[in-house]
Scaffold this active site. Structure first.
Site, PDB file in Angstrom:
ATOM      1  N   CYS A 381       0.830  -1.209   0.000  1.00 25.20           N
ATOM      2  CA  CYS A 381       0.000   0.000   0.000  1.00 25.20           C
ATOM      3  C   CYS A 381       0.864   1.258   0.000  1.00 25.20           C
ATOM      4  O   CYS A 381       1.437   1.604  -1.023  1.00 25.20           O
ATOM      5  CB  CYS A 381      -0.988  -0.049   1.158  1.00 25.20           C
ATOM      6  SG  CYS A 381      -2.466   0.896   0.767  1.00 25.20           S
ATOM      7  N   HIS A 507      -3.499  -5.207   0.481  1.00 26.14           N
ATOM      8  CA  HIS A 507      -2.861  -5.736   1.701  1.00 26.14           C
ATOM      9  C   HIS A 507      -2.896  -7.265   1.710  1.00 26.14           C
ATOM     10  O   HIS A 507      -3.850  -7.853   2.252  1.00 26.14           O
ATOM     11  CB  HIS A 507      -3.596  -5.219   2.940  1.00 26.14           C
ATOM     12  CG  HIS A 507      -3.407  -3.766   3.189  1.00 26.14           C
ATOM     13  ND1 HIS A 507      -2.411  -3.274   4.009  1.00 26.14           N
ATOM     14  CD2 HIS A 507      -4.075  -2.681   2.718  1.00 26.14           C
ATOM     15  CE1 HIS A 507      -2.479  -1.951   4.044  1.00 26.14           C
ATOM     16  NE2 HIS A 507      -3.481  -1.563   3.264  1.00 26.14           N
ATOM     17  N   GLU A 509      -1.322  -9.258   3.508  1.00 27.60           N
ATOM     18  CA  GLU A 509      -1.160  -9.835   4.859  1.00 27.60           C
ATOM     19  C   GLU A 509      -2.484 -10.262   5.489  1.00 27.60           C
ATOM     20  O   GLU A 509      -2.511 -11.162   6.327  1.00 27.60           O
ATOM     21  CB  GLU A 509      -0.416  -8.850   5.778  1.00 27.60           C
ATOM     22  CG  GLU A 509      -1.182  -7.612   6.239  1.00 27.60           C
ATOM     23  CD  GLU A 509      -1.097  -6.438   5.267  1.00 27.60           C
ATOM     24  OE1 GLU A 509      -0.853  -6.687   4.071  1.00 27.60           O
ATOM     25  OE2 GLU A 509      -1.299  -5.286   5.693  1.00 27.60           O
TER      26      GLU A 509
HETATM   27  N1  GLN Z   1      -2.221   6.760   2.673  1.00 27.77           N
HETATM   28  C1  GLN Z   1      -2.249   5.974   1.481  1.00 27.77           C
HETATM   29  C2  GLN Z   1      -3.607   6.032   0.796  1.00 27.77           C
HETATM   30  O1  GLN Z   1      -4.578   6.391   1.409  1.00 27.77           O
HETATM   31  C3  GLN Z   1      -1.864   4.543   1.780  1.00 27.77           C
HETATM   32  C4  GLN Z   1      -2.829   3.846   2.685  1.00 27.77           C
HETATM   33  C5  GLN Z   1      -2.279   2.557   3.228  1.00 27.77           C
HETATM   34  O2  GLN Z   1      -1.076   2.324   3.239  1.00 27.77           O
HETATM   35  N2  GLN Z   1      -3.136   1.709   3.738  1.00 27.77           N
HETATM   36  O3  GLN Z   1      -3.720   5.698  -0.353  1.00 27.77           O
END
Ligand code: GLN
Length: 537
Positions: A381, A507, A509
């Site tokens: 992310c 994600h 994970e």
């Molecule tokens: N802040 C970034 C976004 O909103 C990444 C979010 C995250 O890592 N979950 O896209």
């Protein structure tokens, strides 16, 4: 008839109610039963999404896009089953629903009160989850500690629940602390007696008491708890500290926990199969190698802030029969100009998700180190977004490249707000959340790891790779190996020039399980094992 197990906790928080509930779930699944687990959180936030990881640890995201308590992660990992938003209830959610009904005039002029309106709503959340999950056994964990003001309506609701479904279809499991006092050299049960007294004051008599202790409890001590707390002696379960949480189902199985529950609830089943779980624990206990992975983030002071990532790395280790040592590296220290010395002894670098500017330049530094030294890298992310920023700045000469979240005036916003996010003003529950499909390039590490053409992965973000820069990034060697099916959103990037340089907008994970390690964590750790063998570190 559905059976219900309510898990409460006494004395102190962090006793391990989440792991205990998950363990009970695992054991009952081993008996061939359909189970589900639900967490009730007494805080007023509607969900965990708006909470800082320093307060409650990581925010766990379900397949259907709920931002939940991290205990749901434990549940999913132990019972190897996807849960839904119905598995997390909060005070905020309950009141929100009751107040909405009041505004709609549904109470027909009545006075709306904690009992019965709030307690009815709580009971209906429990029933709804039971119905939708079609589980035979529903495990409900009550967050907080017995005696907390905030948990009172929930305890009252489960007290009533027992009356509604009958004692034969419900049971109360209470988790307590049995401390070891060095001065006397003995375990003490007084705290347990007190918390059970408090629970009985609320009208709940526990059927089983699970005692967390540092040393094994002798028989006479169990007898004492049994006498004072009015539970049969065999229902006083000793939960000795273990350094390996995945061993807990096996320890509890030896204590006869599943048999007791099944008997108490009048369930008949001949199945008893923990083979897969036993094999998995055996692999963890007998690793053939060891690798060190650095997780570079800003929430390093709290272990639970990256819990799913740590667990997924461990699962990746199971797939390679290697022990994974996770080293948390504070990205803000890298930012303050510390040389990346802390990164030198690592076999892999993982940059996790995050929000806001703090620590970002440190993450970018770590990614540059991984890219230039060919250290296996996995970005998640914000980790993907930081990798794109790093590559744009240092490999494509786009100076000042950034994400518009971090620098709204950047001359090269290589990461930008998604179109559908532009009009969003509320913070809670408004990100791109939950599972979305991703099409994979067959000839990539991602394609080979998954061995599939399309996968569903869970998201939690507002920003994305800016399509205007895709061509330029590609020309300099970055590959977009996972895209949304319409090709509009970048889901996975790779650097084919490196041995393992991969980042995901989603994600992974959250979908990793000890018995089914996530393909990307498995291939990442495998690459770290190769790095370790090659470099001798
Ligand atoms: N802040 C970034 C976004 O909103 C990444 C979010 C995250 O890592 N979950 O896209």
């Amino acid at each position: 008839m559905t059976k219900y197990i309510f898990v409460t906790g006494g004395n102190v928080s962090s006793l391990g109610k989440g792991i205990t509930s998950a363990t009970i779930g695992r054991l009952l699944k081993g008996r061939g039963l359909r189970v589900t687990i639900q967490k009730i959180d007494p805080y007023i936030n509607v969900d965990a999404g708006t909470m800082n990881p320093y307060q409650h640890g990581e925010v766990f995201v379900t397949e259907d896009g709920a931002e939940t308590d991290l205990d749901l992660g434990h549940y999913e990992r132990f019972i190897d089953q996807n849960l839904t938003r119905n598995s997390n209830v909060t005070t905020g959610k309950v009141y929100e629903s009751v107040i909405r009904s009041e505004r709609e005039g549904k109470y027909l002029g009545g006075t709306v009160q904690v009992i019965p309106h709030i307690t009815n709503e709580i009971k209906s959340c429990i029933r709804q989850n039971a119905r939708k999950s079609r589980a035979e056994v529903v495990i409900v964990e009550i967050g907080g500690t017995v005696g907390d003001i905030e948990s009172m309506p929930f305890l009252e609701a489960i007290r009533q629940f027992r009356n509604n479904v009958g004692a034969e279809n419900s049971m109360f499991v209470h988790l307590t602390l049995v401390p070891f006092l060095h001065s006397g050299g003995e375990l003490k049960t007084k705290l347990t007696q007190h918390t059970v007294k408090e629970l009985r004051g609320i009208g709940i008599q526990p059927d089983m008491i699970i005692c967390r202790s540092r040393r094994p409890m002798k028989d006479d001590l169990k007898a004492k708890v049994s006498l004072f707390c009015d539970v049969p002696k065999e229902c006083v379960i000793d939960a000795v500290d273990t350094d390996e949480v995945y061993e807990l189902p096996l320890i509890f199985d030896d204590e006869g926990l599943a048999d007791l529950i099944i008997r108490r609830l009048g369930i008949t089943t001949d199945e008893h199969d923990m083979t897969e779980w036993k094999e998995m624990v055996k692999t963890i206990r007998n690793p053939e190698g060891k690798v060190t992975i650095g997780v570079v983030g800003k929430y390093v002071q709290l272990r639970d802030a990256y819990i799913s990532i740590r667990e997924a790395l461990k699962h990746g280790g199971i797939a390679s029969r290697a022990q994974v040592v996770t080293k948390l590296v504070d990205s803000t220290t890298l930012e303050r100009g510390c040389p990346p010395k802390q990164l030198e002894k690592l076999n892999g670098i993982l940059v996790p998700g995050g929000f806001g500017y703090r620590g970002i330049e440190g993450k970018i530094k770590a990614i540059r180190f991984a890219r230039e030294n060919d250290v296996p890298f996995l970005g998640i992310c914000m980790g993907l977004q930081s990798a794109v920023i790093e590559f744009a700045r240092n490999a494509c000469s786009l100076s000042g490249a950034n994400s518009s979240e971090l620098d709204p005036d950047s001359p090269h916003p290589v990461i930008d707000l998604m179109v559908e996010q532009r009009s969003v003003t509320d913070m809670g529950g408004t990100m791109r959340l939950g599972a979305f499909p991703c099409s994979l390039n067959e000839k990539s590490i991602a394609g080979a790891s998954y061995n599939a053409r399309t996968v569903d992965e869970r998201h939690r973000h507002r920003y994305e790779v800016n399509n205007k820069y895709r061509e330029r990034l590609e020309k300099h060697g970055l590959a977009f190996t996972g895209l949304s099916p319409n090709g509009e959103l970048v889901e996975i990037i790779e650097l084919p020039a490196n041995r393992y340089f991969l980042a995901t907008q989603f994600h992974p994970e959250f979908k990793s399980r000890p018995t089914r390690p996530h393909p990307l964590f498995a291939s990442f750790v495998k690459s770290a094992v190769e790095h370790s063998k090659e470099k001798g570190i």
